[in-house]
Design an enzyme around this catalytic site. Structure first.
Site, PDB file in Angstrom:
ATOM      1  N   CYS A  57      39.900  59.193  35.372  1.00  0.00           N
ATOM      2  CA  CYS A  57      40.394  59.447  36.697  1.00  0.00           C
ATOM      3  C   CYS A  57      40.521  60.847  37.155  1.00  0.00           C
ATOM      4  O   CYS A  57      40.541  61.739  36.300  1.00  0.00           O
ATOM      5  CB  CYS A  57      42.149  59.130  36.434  1.00  0.00           C
ATOM      6  SG  CYS A  57      43.078  59.298  37.585  1.00  0.00           S
ATOM      7  N   CYS A  75      38.992  55.391  39.324  1.00  0.00           N
ATOM      8  CA  CYS A  75      39.953  54.330  39.013  1.00  0.00           C
ATOM      9  C   CYS A  75      39.478  52.815  39.577  1.00  0.00           C
ATOM     10  O   CYS A  75      39.904  51.930  39.271  1.00  0.00           O
ATOM     11  CB  CYS A  75      41.374  54.664  39.457  1.00  0.00           C
ATOM     12  SG  CYS A  75      42.149  55.837  38.249  1.00  0.00           S
ATOM     13  N   CYS A 117      45.319  56.921  38.189  1.00  0.00           N
ATOM     14  CA  CYS A 117      45.945  56.943  39.530  1.00  0.00           C
ATOM     15  C   CYS A 117      46.063  55.741  40.400  1.00  0.00           C
ATOM     16  O   CYS A 117      46.886  55.715  41.043  1.00  0.00           O
ATOM     17  CB  CYS A 117      45.678  58.421  40.069  1.00  0.00           C
ATOM     18  SG  CYS A 117      43.928  58.179  41.124  1.00  0.00           S
ATOM     19  N   CYS A 147      46.324  57.046  21.656  1.00  0.00           N
ATOM     20  CA  CYS A 147      45.226  58.083  21.314  1.00  0.00           C
ATOM     21  C   CYS A 147      44.045  57.527  20.441  1.00  0.00           C
ATOM     22  O   CYS A 147      43.202  56.794  20.810  1.00  0.00           O
ATOM     23  CB  CYS A 147      45.639  59.253  21.080  1.00  0.00           C
ATOM     24  SG  CYS A 147      44.304  60.515  20.849  1.00  0.00           S
ATOM     25  N   CYS A 192      41.705  56.784  42.949  1.00  0.00           N
ATOM     26  CA  CYS A 192      40.248  57.719  43.114  1.00  0.00           C
ATOM     27  C   CYS A 192      38.912  56.586  42.723  1.00  0.00           C
ATOM     28  O   CYS A 192      39.301  55.531  42.358  1.00  0.00           O
ATOM     29  CB  CYS A 192      40.391  59.020  42.112  1.00  0.00           C
ATOM     30  SG  CYS A 192      40.271  58.517  40.498  1.00  0.00           S
ATOM     31  N   ARG A 216      47.385  58.477   9.431  1.00  0.00           N
ATOM     32  CA  ARG A 216      48.476  58.687  10.562  1.00  0.00           C
ATOM     33  C   ARG A 216      49.685  58.870   9.963  1.00  0.00           C
ATOM     34  O   ARG A 216      50.054  57.887   8.968  1.00  0.00           O
ATOM     35  CB  ARG A 216      48.335  57.648  11.604  1.00  0.00           C
ATOM     36  CG  ARG A 216      47.287  57.888  12.739  1.00  0.00           C
ATOM     37  CD  ARG A 216      47.565  59.128  13.529  1.00  0.00           C
ATOM     38  NE  ARG A 216      46.557  59.205  14.496  1.00  0.00           N
ATOM     39  CZ  ARG A 216      45.504  59.893  14.483  1.00  0.00           C
ATOM     40  NH1 ARG A 216      45.002  60.577  13.495  1.00  0.00           N
ATOM     41  NH2 ARG A 216      44.605  60.221  15.503  1.00  0.00           N
ATOM     42  N   CYS A 274      47.959  63.826  15.936  1.00  0.00           N
ATOM     43  CA  CYS A 274      46.434  63.571  16.026  1.00  0.00           C
ATOM     44  C   CYS A 274      45.881  65.023  15.752  1.00  0.00           C
ATOM     45  O   CYS A 274      46.305  66.031  16.110  1.00  0.00           O
ATOM     46  CB  CYS A 274      46.098  63.055  17.354  1.00  0.00           C
ATOM     47  SG  CYS A 274      44.688  62.948  17.966  1.00  0.00           S
ATOM     48  N   HIS A 275      44.379  64.790  15.370  1.00  0.00           N
ATOM     49  CA  HIS A 275      43.861  66.081  15.071  1.00  0.00           C
ATOM     50  C   HIS A 275      43.783  67.102  16.226  1.00  0.00           C
ATOM     51  O   HIS A 275      43.595  68.141  16.237  1.00  0.00           O
ATOM     52  CB  HIS A 275      42.349  65.752  14.789  1.00  0.00           C
ATOM     53  CG  HIS A 275      41.744  66.992  13.844  1.00  0.00           C
ATOM     54  ND1 HIS A 275      41.046  68.070  14.647  1.00  0.00           N
ATOM     55  CD2 HIS A 275      41.975  67.373  12.704  1.00  0.00           C
ATOM     56  CE1 HIS A 275      40.658  68.676  13.642  1.00  0.00           C
ATOM     57  NE2 HIS A 275      41.229  68.474  12.605  1.00  0.00           N
ATOM     58  N   THR A 276      43.863  66.484  17.757  1.00  0.00           N
ATOM     59  CA  THR A 276      43.668  67.453  19.150  1.00  0.00           C
ATOM     60  C   THR A 276      45.066  68.127  19.093  1.00  0.00           C
ATOM     61  O   THR A 276      44.995  69.337  19.119  1.00  0.00           O
ATOM     62  CB  THR A 276      43.778  66.432  20.237  1.00  0.00           C
ATOM     63  OG1 THR A 276      42.833  65.511  19.952  1.00  0.00           O
ATOM     64  CG2 THR A 276      43.486  67.046  21.302  1.00  0.00           C
ATOM     65  N   HIS A 322      51.242  63.980  21.453  1.00  0.00           N
ATOM     66  CA  HIS A 322      50.684  62.975  22.733  1.00  0.00           C
ATOM     67  C   HIS A 322      50.438  61.666  22.281  1.00  0.00           C
ATOM     68  O   HIS A 322      50.164  60.704  23.037  1.00  0.00           O
ATOM     69  CB  HIS A 322      49.280  63.671  23.074  1.00  0.00           C
ATOM     70  CG  HIS A 322      47.880  63.697  22.168  1.00  0.00           C
ATOM     71  ND1 HIS A 322      48.035  64.754  21.145  1.00  0.00           N
ATOM     72  CD2 HIS A 322      47.030  62.859  22.187  1.00  0.00           C
ATOM     73  CE1 HIS A 322      46.984  64.573  20.590  1.00  0.00           C
ATOM     74  NE2 HIS A 322      46.529  63.106  20.967  1.00  0.00           N
ATOM     75  N   GLU A 323      50.404  61.167  20.925  1.00  0.00           N
ATOM     76  CA  GLU A 323      50.268  60.140  20.416  1.00  0.00           C
ATOM     77  C   GLU A 323      51.827  59.398  20.033  1.00  0.00           C
ATOM     78  O   GLU A 323      52.526  59.921  19.224  1.00  0.00           O
ATOM     79  CB  GLU A 323      49.457  59.920  19.116  1.00  0.00           C
ATOM     80  CG  GLU A 323      48.960  58.766  18.750  1.00  0.00           C
ATOM     81  CD  GLU A 323      47.895  59.005  17.723  1.00  0.00           C
ATOM     82  OE1 GLU A 323      46.823  59.081  17.938  1.00  0.00           O
ATOM     83  OE2 GLU A 323      48.256  58.782  16.570  1.00  0.00           O
ATOM     84  N   ARG A 339      42.529  62.871  34.652  1.00  0.00           N
ATOM     85  CA  ARG A 339      41.843  63.041  33.373  1.00  0.00           C
ATOM     86  C   ARG A 339      42.463  64.276  32.293  1.00  0.00           C
ATOM     87  O   ARG A 339      43.119  65.013  32.948  1.00  0.00           O
ATOM     88  CB  ARG A 339      40.686  63.020  33.652  1.00  0.00           C
ATOM     89  CG  ARG A 339      39.870  64.344  34.002  1.00  0.00           C
ATOM     90  CD  ARG A 339      38.343  64.352  33.994  1.00  0.00           C
ATOM     91  NE  ARG A 339      37.929  63.412  35.041  1.00  0.00           N
ATOM     92  CZ  ARG A 339      36.589  63.448  35.371  1.00  0.00           C
ATOM     93  NH1 ARG A 339      35.808  64.295  34.741  1.00  0.00           N
ATOM     94  NH2 ARG A 339      36.201  62.697  36.246  1.00  0.00           N
TER      95      ARG A 339
END
Length: 358
Positions: free
Chosen positions: A116, A108, A102, A180, A105, A351, A50-52, A72-73, A120
């Site tokens: 969250c 949530c 979670c 993502c 909170c 992707r 992913c670009h992140t 992360h994806e 987060r």
């Protein structure tokens, strides 16, 4: 608590490690420690770029943190669970998510938020919340985590609140992209812009996230979907009847944000910001634009709560309502992960699925 043969043991495996900014990832043998309280260790089956990941790997706009395992994806299977994990067990199919839920909170418990307090997104943290340590090491040297997921490894450890349990029939090599970018764009349209059937929707930025926003408009029954890529000036020719009903901005470019807001129809138009700008960026528009009953909204991860809401997105794919195959343009084996970076740097495709087994 279900156990597997590796439960409680350190697992040695392959991981693609970023040793320094902008340099190709290096295949290393890493040791992955067992999950601690409220953590889950999972076998990653498929991951995508992913670009992140690219942005933090380049480390141009933020504090660099290396060595680090990006990614992360992804999608995979639970190997073992730590103390206190109730809703997941070994063998469960899961999507790891860069943000979490979670369940306790204020965010949530709110029907309106998915941000969250505990879980987060945190781009600066390279350790686990439980003890402030990493679960990855090479010969005793700790290797930093990324976004709490670090999926460019055959095994990873994730907080249980950042894992969405999947229908075991869902193909992991397709639904991995829902963890993502695709969900972000899709949810920006379906959950935030909420176009009515027959309405017009403009999407700014036509990468994977923008095209997922357009897919959301298609599912919602929009009669016109207008895609605007690099040059907002081209859009002036598309404007009809006082503006579009909805717009979704996926570039993070300030001028595109202003265009996205100012192009919606007075009285009912809604513009949604998805793209992330430089953190010091500001934009200006005349207050009369808002007073004339235009709405400007922002969204984070498409307003989906990862554990509660992602299963329904997977169901949309399983019932053929949501199309995913069109977003997958390349596939590479894990050993060729640097090719995925090359494709993205050249702007080729959407992707690239990285298969951990090959």
């Amino acid at each position: 608590m279900s156990t597997t043969s590796t439960s409680g043991l350190v697992i040695p495996c392959k991981a693609a490690v970023a040793w320094e900014a902008g340099k190709p990832l290096v295949m290393e043998r890493v040791e992955v420690a067992p999950p601690q309280a409220m953590e889950v260790r999972m076998k990653v089956k498929y991951t995508s770029l992913c670009h992140t990941d690219l942005y933090f790997w380049e480390a141009k706009g933020q504090t660099p943190l290396f060595p680090r395992i990006f990614g992360h994806e992804a999608a995979g299977i639970v190997e073992s669970v730590g103390e206190g994990v109730k809703d997941l067990q070994a063998g469960d199919h899961v999507l790891p998510v860069f943000t979490g839920e979670c369940g306790e909170c204020g965010h949530c418990k709110s029907e309106e938020s998915n941000m969250c307090d505990l879980l987060r997104i945190n781009t600066d943290r390279g350790v686990m919340l439980h003890d402030g340590k990493t679960r990855f090491s090479i010969n005793g040297t700790p290797i930093n985590h990324f976004l709490g997921t670090s999926t460019f490894s055959e095994y990873t450890v994730v907080h249980s609140g950042c894992l969405s349990k999947l229908n075991p029939l869902a193909p992991l090599d397709k639904v991995c992209i829902l963890s993502c970018g695709i969900s972000t764009g899709l949810g920006a349209t379906l959950n935030v812009a909420k176009p009515k059937r027959g309405s017009s929707v403009a999407v700014f930025g036509l990468g994977a996230v923008g095209l997922a926003a357009a897919e959301g408009a298609r599912i919602a029954g929009a009669s016109r979907i207008i895609g605007i890529d690099l040059n907002p000036m081209r859009f002036e020719e598309e404007m009809t009847n006082g503006g579009v009903d909805r717009s979704v901005e996926c570039t993070g470019n300030i001028n595109a944000m202003i265009s996205a807001f100012e192009c919606v129809h007075d009285g009912w138009g809604v513009a949604v910001l998805v793209g992330v700008p430089n953190k010091d960026a500001t934009f200006m528009t005349k207050p009369i634009n808002l007073l004339n009953e235009r709405t400007l909204r922002g969204t984070f991860f498409g307003n989906y709560k990862p554990r509660t809401d992602l299963p329904s997105v997977v169901d949309m794919y399983m019932s053929k309502k949501l199309q995913l195959d069109k977003f997958i343009t390349h596939r590479v084996p894990f050993s060729d992960i640097n090719k995925a970076f090359d494709y993205m740097l050249k702007g080729e495709g959407l992707r690239c699925i990285i298969s951990m087994e090959d």
